[in-house]
Motif scaffolding. Structure first.
Motif, PDB file in Angstrom:
ATOM      1  N   ARG A   1       7.269  -5.029  -4.434  1.00 13.33           N
ATOM      2  CA  ARG A   1       6.082  -5.182  -3.585  1.00 13.33           C
ATOM      3  C   ARG A   1       4.805  -4.890  -4.367  1.00 13.33           C
ATOM      4  N   LEU A   2       4.857  -3.897  -5.225  1.00 13.97           N
ATOM      5  CA  LEU A   2       3.689  -3.526  -6.014  1.00 13.97           C
ATOM      6  C   LEU A   2       3.326  -4.627  -7.009  1.00 13.97           C
ATOM      7  N   GLN A   3       4.372  -5.283  -7.560  1.00 12.60           N
ATOM      8  CA  GLN A   3       4.103  -6.365  -8.496  1.00 12.60           C
ATOM      9  C   GLN A   3       3.415  -7.563  -7.834  1.00 12.60           C
ATOM     10  N   ASN A   4       3.541  -7.660  -6.532  1.00 10.31           N
ATOM     11  CA  ASN A   4       2.925  -8.759  -5.801  1.00 10.31           C
ATOM     12  C   ASN A   4       1.659  -8.356  -5.053  1.00 10.31           C
ATOM     13  N   ILE A   5       1.105  -7.193  -5.371  1.00 13.36           N
ATOM     14  CA  ILE A   5      -0.027  -6.690  -4.617  1.00 13.36           C
ATOM     15  C   ILE A   5      -1.276  -7.568  -4.749  1.00 13.36           C
ATOM     16  N   CYS A   6      -1.413  -8.222  -5.912  1.00 14.10           N
ATOM     17  CA  CYS A   6      -2.594  -9.075  -6.117  1.00 14.10           C
ATOM     18  C   CYS A   6      -2.348 -10.519  -5.659  1.00 14.10           C
TER      19      CYS A   6
ATOM     20  N   LEU B   1      -0.516  -4.490 -15.806  1.00 13.10           N
ATOM     21  CA  LEU B   1       0.384  -3.361 -16.047  1.00 13.10           C
ATOM     22  C   LEU B   1       1.516  -3.303 -15.023  1.00 13.10           C
ATOM     23  N   VAL B   2       1.329  -3.922 -13.869  1.00  9.84           N
ATOM     24  CA  VAL B   2       2.425  -3.978 -12.891  1.00  9.84           C
ATOM     25  C   VAL B   2       3.099  -5.348 -12.883  1.00  9.84           C
ATOM     26  N   GLU B   3       2.363  -6.371 -13.231  1.00  9.96           N
ATOM     27  CA  GLU B   3       2.928  -7.726 -13.161  1.00  9.96           C
ATOM     28  C   GLU B   3       3.716  -8.109 -14.402  1.00  9.96           C
ATOM     29  N   ASP B   4       3.354  -7.578 -15.563  1.00  9.25           N
ATOM     30  CA  ASP B   4       3.966  -8.029 -16.817  1.00  9.25           C
ATOM     31  C   ASP B   4       5.089  -7.134 -17.317  1.00  9.25           C
ATOM     32  N   HIS B   5       5.452  -6.117 -16.564  1.00 14.37           N
ATOM     33  CA  HIS B   5       6.504  -5.205 -17.010  1.00 14.37           C
ATOM     34  C   HIS B   5       7.543  -5.024 -15.903  1.00 14.37           C
ATOM     35  N   GLU B   6       8.789  -5.004 -16.294  1.00 16.83           N
ATOM     36  CA  GLU B   6       9.871  -4.847 -15.319  1.00 16.83           C
ATOM     37  C   GLU B   6      10.105  -3.382 -14.953  1.00 16.83           C
ATOM     38  N   ASP B   7       9.708  -2.496 -15.862  1.00 14.65           N
ATOM     39  CA  ASP B   7       9.965  -1.070 -15.645  1.00 14.65           C
ATOM     40  C   ASP B   7       8.714  -0.403 -15.068  1.00 14.65           C
ATOM     41  N   PRO B   8       8.790   0.180 -13.866  1.00 20.45           N
ATOM     42  CA  PRO B   8       7.619   0.853 -13.300  1.00 20.45           C
ATOM     43  C   PRO B   8       7.171   2.053 -14.128  1.00 20.45           C
ATOM     44  N   ALA B   9       8.022   2.528 -15.049  1.00 17.25           N
ATOM     45  CA  ALA B   9       7.631   3.654 -15.902  1.00 17.25           C
ATOM     46  C   ALA B   9       6.476   3.282 -16.829  1.00 17.25           C
TER      47      ALA B   9
ATOM     48  N   LEU C   1       0.813  -1.215   0.000  1.00 16.91           N
ATOM     49  CA  LEU C   1       0.000   0.000   0.000  1.00 16.91           C
ATOM     50  C   LEU C   1       0.845   1.263   0.000  1.00 16.91           C
ATOM     51  N   ASP C   2       1.934   1.261   0.747  1.00 17.31           N
ATOM     52  CA  ASP C   2       2.811   2.440   0.734  1.00 17.31           C
ATOM     53  C   ASP C   2       3.417   2.656  -0.650  1.00 17.31           C
ATOM     54  N   SER C   3       3.779   1.548  -1.298  1.00 14.97           N
ATOM     55  CA  SER C   3       4.350   1.650  -2.656  1.00 14.97           C
ATOM     56  C   SER C   3       3.318   2.225  -3.625  1.00 14.97           C
ATOM     57  N   LEU C   4       2.066   1.823  -3.454  1.00 12.36           N
ATOM     58  CA  LEU C   4       1.004   2.332  -4.324  1.00 12.36           C
ATOM     59  C   LEU C   4       0.805   3.834  -4.100  1.00 12.36           C
ATOM     60  N   ASP C   5       0.886   4.248  -2.843  1.00 12.80           N
ATOM     61  CA  ASP C   5       0.767   5.681  -2.546  1.00 12.80           C
ATOM     62  C   ASP C   5       1.917   6.465  -3.168  1.00 12.80           C
ATOM     63  N   ARG C   6       3.141   5.878  -3.123  1.00 14.84           N
ATOM     64  CA  ARG C   6       4.297   6.567  -3.733  1.00 14.84           C
ATOM     65  C   ARG C   6       4.118   6.715  -5.242  1.00 14.84           C
ATOM     66  N   LEU C   7       3.568   5.691  -5.888  1.00 16.93           N
ATOM     67  CA  LEU C   7       3.334   5.772  -7.333  1.00 16.93           C
ATOM     68  C   LEU C   7       2.282   6.838  -7.640  1.00 16.93           C
ATOM     69  N   ALA C   8       1.265   6.946  -6.794  1.00 16.58           N
ATOM     70  CA  ALA C   8       0.240   7.967  -6.995  1.00 16.58           C
ATOM     71  C   ALA C   8       0.849   9.362  -6.880  1.00 16.58           C
ATOM     72  N   ARG C   9       1.680   9.565  -5.856  1.00 15.97           N
ATOM     73  CA  ARG C   9       2.317  10.885  -5.699  1.00 15.97           C
ATOM     74  C   ARG C   9       3.257  11.170  -6.865  1.00 15.97           C
ATOM     75  N   ARG C  10       3.971  10.129  -7.314  1.00 14.98           N
ATOM     76  CA  ARG C  10       4.939  10.323  -8.400  1.00 14.98           C
ATOM     77  C   ARG C  10       4.235  10.685  -9.716  1.00 14.98           C
ATOM     78  N   THR C  11       3.034  10.200  -9.923  1.00 16.11           N
ATOM     79  CA  THR C  11       2.314  10.457 -11.183  1.00 16.11           C
ATOM     80  C   THR C  11       1.302  11.605 -11.058  1.00 16.11           C
ATOM     81  N   GLY C  12       1.176  12.170  -9.838  1.00 20.67           N
ATOM     82  CA  GLY C  12       0.343  13.356  -9.672  1.00 20.67           C
ATOM     83  C   GLY C  12      -1.146  13.082  -9.589  1.00 20.67           C
ATOM     84  N   VAL C  13      -1.549  11.888  -9.101  1.00 20.83           N
ATOM     85  CA  VAL C  13      -2.964  11.596  -8.933  1.00 20.83           C
ATOM     86  C   VAL C  13      -3.259  11.368  -7.456  1.00 20.83           C
ATOM     87  N   LEU C  14      -4.539  11.421  -7.118  1.00 28.96           N
ATOM     88  CA  LEU C  14      -4.923  11.288  -5.717  1.00 28.96           C
ATOM     89  C   LEU C  14      -4.716   9.878  -5.200  1.00 28.96           C
ATOM     90  N   LYS C  15      -5.103   8.899  -6.005  1.00 30.73           N
ATOM     91  CA  LYS C  15      -5.102   7.517  -5.533  1.00 30.73           C
ATOM     92  C   LYS C  15      -5.034   6.571  -6.729  1.00 30.73           C
TER      93      LYS C  15
END
Length: 337
Positions: free
Chosen positions: A330-335, A207-215, A168-182
């Motif tokens: 951690r994000l890749q294993n969220i599901c 989109l998180v499980e099949d790609h190595e690059d978080p970009a 969950l913290d990783s998901l919040d960091r991705l949201a802040r990095r991309t400029g969205v609320l959640k």
């Protein structure tokens, strides 16, 4: 008038009575400029009747009996043999009636014009104006509430949103990095990404499980954000569900389950709006994120997304890490597995 020129030399004989008590007498009847002249056989005019104010007492029967308007006691009888004169009187009266002003008709035309204008406003301008007003006045808290309601409906199709305490913290960091609320990651039912009213962005787990690059995942969030910039998600919802939804939201602050279901079905089954490369690249530049990984995720050959690759706003620059490796794992294993 044209009709008068055709009949101005017509004469006929008839029986004229100046009053109910008077004796009928044979007279000569002729048509003038706008009058019917009744004369004796010495060519002395006995009376003039206005054609516009002439009435026939017995339409369709003979002898034809005429009287001046308002005076039924004074009469003129024309035998059936005087058909030409009778037809001439009838035709000239119609011509005079057409030539005179018709205030009642004008009034009805004016009323009809006003009604058409009102209907046009109600059906053409008002729905759009109402929708724009609703989109402008709905507060952010209500937008987030609507977004949460839509998410709950989508979860009926996709399954519950992925949730792992470690991620969950990783998901919040991705949201802040991309400029969205959640950001919410769904296990299925979503082609790629979707922006909801209130600022939440949905991502398919692939989109998180099949790609190595978080970009790549970040790029899909940016695309959802760009579509939301192009058209407010609440505006899109009201577009798809009609003016009734806008009126209900304005008056009650709520949307019915049917309205939410209609929107959910349409947005999940229909294609996402196409984005102009320039508009999309502007959002990538604002977030300081590269567009190239996202472009190759869309088309591995790069042929159809060449504009996103060649005009990558971060090309040749030192890139800030989208997410630390530990957060990305951690994000890749969220599901879960």
């Amino acid at each position: 008038m044209t009709a008068l020129k055709q009949y101005q030399r017509i004469e006929a004989t008839g029986l004229w009575r100046p009053s109910p008590d008077a004796q009928r007498r044979e007279v000569v009847v002729s048509i003038g400029e706008a009058t019917l002249t009744i004369s004796d056989f010495n060519d002395s005019a006995l009376t003039h009747w206005s054609l516009a104010a002439l009435e026939r007492q017995n339409p369709g029967t003979f002898p034809a009996v005429f009287n001046p308007d308002g005076d039924p006691g004074e009469t003129l009888e024309l035998a059936q043999s005087e058909t030409t004169m009778i037809e001439a009187i009838d035709r000239l009266q119609r011509a005079i009636d057409r030539a005179r002003p018709h205030p009642g008709r004008l009034r009805w035309l004016s009323v009809a014009g006003v009604l058409i204008a009102v209907v046009a406003v109600l059906f053409l301008w008002l729905p759009g104006a109402l929708q724009r007003h609703v989109v402008a006045v709905v507060p952010e808290v209500k937008r987030q509430e609507i977004g949460d309601t839509i998410l709950q409906r989508i979860e009926r199709v996709s399954g519950k949103a992925c949730s792992s305490p470690d991620a969950l913290d990783s998901l919040d960091r991705l949201a802040r990095r991309t400029g969205v609320l959640k950001i919410v990651i769904l296990p299925a039912g979503l082609p790629d990404s979707l922006s909801l009213p209130g600022g939440t962005v949905l991502l398919n787990r692939a989109l998180v499980e099949d790609h190595e690059d978080p970009a790549v995942a970040a790029g899909y969030v940016i695309a959802a954000r760009a579509r939301a910039t192009q058209q407010d998600p609440l505006d899109d919802l009201l577009n798809r569900t009609g003016p009734t939804a806008a009126f209900r939201l304005l008056t009650t602050g709520e949307l019915t389950p049917k309205i939410v279901d209609t929107y959910t079905e349409e947005v999940l089954s229909g294609p996402q709006p196409q984005l102009d490369d320039g508009d999309l690249l502007a959002v990538f530049a604002q977030a300081a994120l590269p567009s190239t990984p996202y472009a190759y995720a869309l088309d591995i050959t790069g042929e159809s997304v060449l504009g996103l690759i060649e005009a990558d706003p971060m090309a040749g620059r030192t890139l800030e890490q989208v997410l630390p490796d530990r957060d990305w794992v951690r994000l890749q294993n969220i599901c879960g597995q």
